[in-house]
Scaffold this motif. Structure first.
Motif, mmCIF file in Angstrom:
data_model
loop_
_atom_site.group_PDB
_atom_site.id
_atom_site.type_symbol
_atom_site.label_atom_id
_atom_site.label_comp_id
_atom_site.label_asym_id
_atom_site.label_seq_id
_atom_site.Cartn_x
_atom_site.Cartn_y
_atom_site.Cartn_z
ATOM 1 N N ASN A 272 30.172 -30.512 -82.353
ATOM 2 C CA ASN A 272 29.502 -31.422 -83.285
ATOM 3 C C ASN A 272 28.080 -31.773 -82.857
ATOM 4 O O ASN A 272 27.313 -32.307 -83.651
ATOM 5 C CB ASN A 272 30.319 -32.699 -83.463
ATOM 6 C CG ASN A 272 31.437 -32.504 -84.476
ATOM 7 O OD1 ASN A 272 31.358 -31.598 -85.309
ATOM 8 N ND2 ASN A 272 32.468 -33.322 -84.406
ATOM 9 N N PRO B 237 26.646 -37.132 -74.508
ATOM 10 C CA PRO B 237 27.641 -37.031 -75.580
ATOM 11 C C PRO B 237 28.299 -35.650 -75.582
ATOM 12 O O PRO B 237 27.728 -34.685 -75.073
ATOM 13 C CB PRO B 237 26.828 -37.249 -76.860
ATOM 14 C CG PRO B 237 25.406 -37.333 -76.491
ATOM 15 C CD PRO B 237 25.282 -37.310 -75.008
ATOM 16 N N LYS B 238 29.466 -35.611 -76.189
ATOM 17 C CA LYS B 238 30.224 -34.366 -76.279
ATOM 18 C C LYS B 238 29.360 -33.256 -76.890
ATOM 19 O O LYS B 238 28.639 -33.487 -77.842
ATOM 20 C CB LYS B 238 31.434 -34.566 -77.203
ATOM 21 C CG LYS B 238 32.677 -35.062 -76.498
ATOM 22 C CD LYS B 238 33.776 -35.363 -77.529
ATOM 23 C CE LYS B 238 33.878 -36.849 -77.791
ATOM 24 N NZ LYS B 238 34.741 -37.197 -78.913
ATOM 25 N N TRP C 147 24.722 -30.849 -84.785
ATOM 26 C CA TRP C 147 24.125 -31.611 -85.896
ATOM 27 C C TRP C 147 23.083 -32.599 -85.421
ATOM 28 O O TRP C 147 22.458 -33.289 -86.210
ATOM 29 C CB TRP C 147 25.231 -32.331 -86.677
ATOM 30 C CG TRP C 147 26.294 -31.378 -87.103
ATOM 31 C CD1 TRP C 147 27.569 -31.301 -86.627
ATOM 32 C CD2 TRP C 147 26.157 -30.302 -88.053
ATOM 33 N NE1 TRP C 147 28.233 -30.256 -87.217
ATOM 34 C CE2 TRP C 147 27.388 -29.624 -88.089
ATOM 35 C CE3 TRP C 147 25.109 -29.842 -88.845
ATOM 36 C CZ2 TRP C 147 27.607 -28.514 -88.902
ATOM 37 C CZ3 TRP C 147 25.317 -28.741 -89.667
ATOM 38 C CH2 TRP C 147 26.563 -28.100 -89.685
ATOM 39 N N ILE C 148 22.900 -32.692 -84.115
ATOM 40 C CA ILE C 148 21.870 -33.585 -83.571
ATOM 41 C C ILE C 148 20.516 -32.897 -83.693
ATOM 42 O O ILE C 148 20.346 -31.764 -83.232
ATOM 43 C CB ILE C 148 22.178 -33.922 -82.082
ATOM 44 C CG1 ILE C 148 23.555 -34.592 -81.965
ATOM 45 C CG2 ILE C 148 21.089 -34.805 -81.495
ATOM 46 C CD1 ILE C 148 23.988 -34.852 -80.534
#
Lengths: 611, 218
Positions: free
Chosen positions: B11, B86-87, B14-15
């Motif tokens: 995910n 973050p992951k 999307w950053i």
């Protein structure tokens, strides 16, 4: 990841706000928990994640080992279109499981213009809108936040409201639901039980009876429901739960920094301000607690900015001590410490100069009214001398940017008051000419006017709102009186504020209006991109409701008010007294100067405020 | 100046670039490592990412240069940072004396073309034929509106394979800078020239970046 979602994300703006996975997100195995809550702030991710209450309650709920609390926000229009096209239900960020799979859906409602978002979130989740259509214990919908103090416009949609500060009551509610689920109660039994918790208000337990002229005749509590439900407060903020690990969004949000809540309540008592009354009594946190929280949060989050927030931070009694205790740390670690909502008094001036060491931000005042008479009437205890003195110091210190916020349409306002704004602006201009250390840069004065919205639980809760036409006339009058090139004047369009007034003081008949507006396409009404005034006017007409009833009519002092079943601590008697003083342009000194007897102290054990 | 190599997957794809900068800066602070700050009115941490990725693109080979406020053991830094990020963002290594960024020349990427109803017959061959043309003009969005570029001079090598019924894998080595070819333009070319081969969805992944000599860029 869900393949449908993966295909949608490249097509929407800011996809990072829909996938979760941020630092400090709490993901639980929901097969191991008893109660699962979808926690929704009914606006975009960037707004919702900036809300401190949301962060506190996320921690409170997830502290319970038997509860999983996940977040959900209102999608932006492009995402909504994609969801509807792909027939995807709205999901929670942590697990990406559909909202409708959760036991309870909790809304935090901060402002009226997000009401349609609540319906939209329920609909996008595939959950029936009306409380009466949701049978059984699954998908119980409850709500808290400032708007819960007049819950009636949402009465058809929300099963029950949680009033006041949520740290304790939320746990009690979830415990009650857990018992209900284990014992297999039906929804009515659960609602009867949950209503026994102090601070819970179940709208379906109250019948509203109207007079022929449309005013409320009577509110009848049913089946032994109490006459009023009283909001909850935390007695001691030093022992109240404040998250030591906060989610750090991976995409920029509105308040992209750590937040320290230095106190609750406000000592000032500005008569138009709902927050100033409903968050009473005033309770500070101790310097030691705040110091530890600040350093803990900064170390854990990696943020380089922290805000000392409250309704009026310069009124926090121990601000100098707190700032001193954080100064060295912030300097060494290159942390920005920001203090919003400073006042124009002596103390704040010193503070301003101190903060300037790190960064010179703009100078902002909210005198709200142009003349001393009207400022006294609204109890905005700031004087022209204080504003000009602060400007003088700032201008000689190199500032060249001033923002001034006013309201038009305040009770008792005359054209003289409106023109008083231009006069004050002119005096600031003159002060700059006489004191500016660097005139080359020129002066920018930004003036903004908003349209006064009378709110429940204020001394102005009975007041008439002027018409949008009259607001526009006053706004033009002011515009024509400010011709200097240094002045930039921005004004809010009156239509949104008119509607806000309707919703803020609305009764149960507005449920249909909100639903009709939503069915006609209203959503994200707080956003200029989406707000559609005509659509709302059409919805009001469709429902046979005249907005003037809630705005220009004004409420009689002996009238039953839709929010009379709610007790925020401050008494109606006090509000009436304050209203009288407003008409006499008589100020009420702040709580520290002397207790004005608002009644909020009754919420405290021991009954004495620490203002 | 120390350099880090990291991956961006899951995910985290999307950053956006700017948000990734912020996430990395905060990661350093959380790990207790202070980045050096620029001088001036608003000091900024010294950290820059080479070849920003488009939102939605995953990568196993991202490069960022940074400066530290105090000497730190670079070998131990990835583990410290990974505990604080973050992951989906994983620091693979940190080292000194990286190659100069001007030597960064090639980029190897994989486009995974997904066809829900199965890969069209001869799609792989058609794509190969397409890229074997003498020139291939593609419209792309430039700073001043759409412009047309011939992408083939910037395409060094490619292969097309079909790992399963519904997927084509197009692996390509393209010019990373001076000039730059966004690997997604290969997809644009396929969609424009071979409408029958237009996939239902495409994933893009950066495999590695290389210097002029086609060695992994360090």
């Amino acid at each position: 990841m869900n393949t449908k979602l993966e295909r949608i994300l490249p097509r929407v703006q800011k996809p990072a706000r829909y996938v979760g996975g941020e630092y400090n997100e709490i993901v639980k195995d929901k097969t191991q928990t008893d109660v699962n809550v979808a926690f929704c702030f009914p606006d975009t991710y960037e707004i919702g994640m900036s809300n401190v209450g949301m962060r506190i309650l996320y921690a409170v709920m997830n502290d319970l080992p038997w509860c999983a609390c996940e977040r959900v926000f209102a999608p932006w229009g492009d995402m909504e279109d994609e969801l509807r096209k792909a027939r995807l239900p709205l999901w929670c960020l942590e697990s990406q499981d559909p909202v409708r799979d959760f036991d309870m859906i909790a809304f935090s409602i901060g402002y009226e213009m997000c009401y349609t978002n609540i319906l939209n979130v329920l609909d996008l989740s595939g959950i029936p809108l009306h409380s009466s259509e949701r049978e059984g214990l699954h998908n119980i919908v409850f709500a808290g936040g400032t708007c819960a103090y007049n819950p009636e416009p949402l009465a058809d949609f929300i099963d029950f409201f949680s009033l006041g500060e949520g740290e304790e009551i939320t746990v009690e509610i979830l415990e009650c639901y857990r018992r209900a689920k284990q014992a297999g109660w039906d929804k009515q039994t659960f609602l009867r039980e949950v209503a026994k918790i102090d601070g819970v208000y179940v709208p379906s337990f109250y019948e509203h009876v109207y007079n022929e002229d449309g005013t409320l005749k009577q509110i009848i509590p049913l089946g032994g429901a109490p006459k009023t439900a009283r909001k909850r407060i935390m007695q001691n903020l030093d022992t109240a739960r404040y998250p030591d690990k906060m989610i750090v969004p991976s995409t920029e949000i509105v308040h992209d920094r750590m937040n320290l809540e230095v106190m609750r309540g406000c000592i000032r008592g500005c008569r138009f301000c709902q927050a100033g009354f409903v968050y009473r009594p005033v309770r500070p946190r101790s310097v030691q607690t705040l110091h530890d929280q600040a350093i803990g949060l900064l170390e854990d989050s990696g943020c380089h900015e922290i805000t000392l927030s409250s309704l009026s931070t310069s009124d926090y009694r121990y601000l100098p001590e707190l700032m001193a205790s954080l100064e060295d740390y912030c300097q060494e670690k290159k942390i920005n410490l920001s203090v919003p909502s400073l006042r124009a008094d002596n103390f704040s001036r010193e503070l301003m100069l101190k903060l300037q060491k790190v960064r010179k931000s703009g100078l902002t005042f909210a005198p709200e009214a142009g003349t001393q008479r009207l400022r006294d009437a609204i109890n905005k205890n700031v004087t022209e001398e204080e504003i000009l003195e602060t400007c003088k110091i700032a201008f000689s210190g190199g500032w060249s940017n001033v923002k001034l916020y006013f309201m038009l349409g305040l009770p008792t306002e005359t054209d003289e008051d409106v023109l008083g704004i231009a006069d004050l602006v002119y005096k600031i201009l003159k002060t700059w000419r006489e004191n500016a250390s660097n005139k080359k840069r020129g002066l920018r004065i930004h003036v903004a006017t908003a349209f006064f919205v009378p709110k429940p639980f204020t001394p102005f809760q009975w007041e008439q709102q002027i018409t949008p036409e009259e607001y526009t006339r006053r706004q033009r009058l002011l515009k024509d009186a400010m011709l200097s090139k240094s002045v930039e004047y921005n004004w809010h369009a009156p239509d949104l504020s008119q509607l806000e007034a309707v919703l803020a003081r609305g009764d149960r008949r507005l449920c249909r209006v909100i639903e009709t507006a939503w069915r006609r396409g209203a959503k994200l009404d707080g956003w200029l991109e989406y707000f559609d005034y005509k659509l709302w006017m059409q919805a009001l007409r469709d429902c046979g409701i005249d907005p003037a009833f809630y705005t220009t009519r004004g409420y009689a002092e002996d009238e039953v008010l839709p929010w009379d079943s709610i007790d925020v601590g401050v008494t109606k008697r006090f509000f009436l007294r304050e209203r009288e003083r407003a008409y006499r342009s008589e100020i009420t000194p702040d709580c520290r100067a002397g207790c004005a007897g608002c009644g909020a102290n009754r919420l405290l054990e021991g009954g004495v405020c620490d203002a | 100046m120390p350099r880090m190599r990291f991956s961006k997957t899951g995910n985290a794809v999307w950053i956006s670039h700017l948000d990734l900068m912020r996430a990395l800066q905060r990661g350093f602070r959380r790990a207790g490592v202070l980045l050096k700050h620029s001088q001036g009115f608003t000091p900024h941490p010294v950290l820059s990412i080479a070849l920003p990725l488009s939102v939605g693109v995953s990568s196993d080979y991202e490069i960022a240069d940074f400066e530290l406020d105090a000497p730190t053991d670079l070998a131990a830094l990835p583990a410290r940072l990974n505990a604080a990020l973050p992951k989906g963002i994983e620091i693979l290594e940190c080292y000194e004396d990286g190659e100069k960024l001007k030597h960064l020349k090639w980029l190897e990427a994989r486009l995974t073309l997904i066809y829900d109803a199965g890969v069209p017959a001869q799609a792989a061959d058609q794509i190969r034929t397409l890229f074997a043309r003498p020139s291939l003009e593609v419209e792309k969005h430039g700073k001043n509106g759409p412009v047309t570029v011939d992408i083939l001079p910037m395409l060094h090598a490619y292969s097309v394979t079909q790992p399963d019924e519904t997927t084509l894998a197009l692996t390509a080595t393209v010019s990373a800078q001076n000039p730059t070819l966004n690997p997604l333009l290969l997809l644009t070319a396929i969609e424009a020239e071979l409408p029958a081969c237009k996939p239902d969805f495409t994933r893009c992944h950066r495999i590695q970046i290389m210097n002029e000599a086609f060695h992994a860029f360090r």
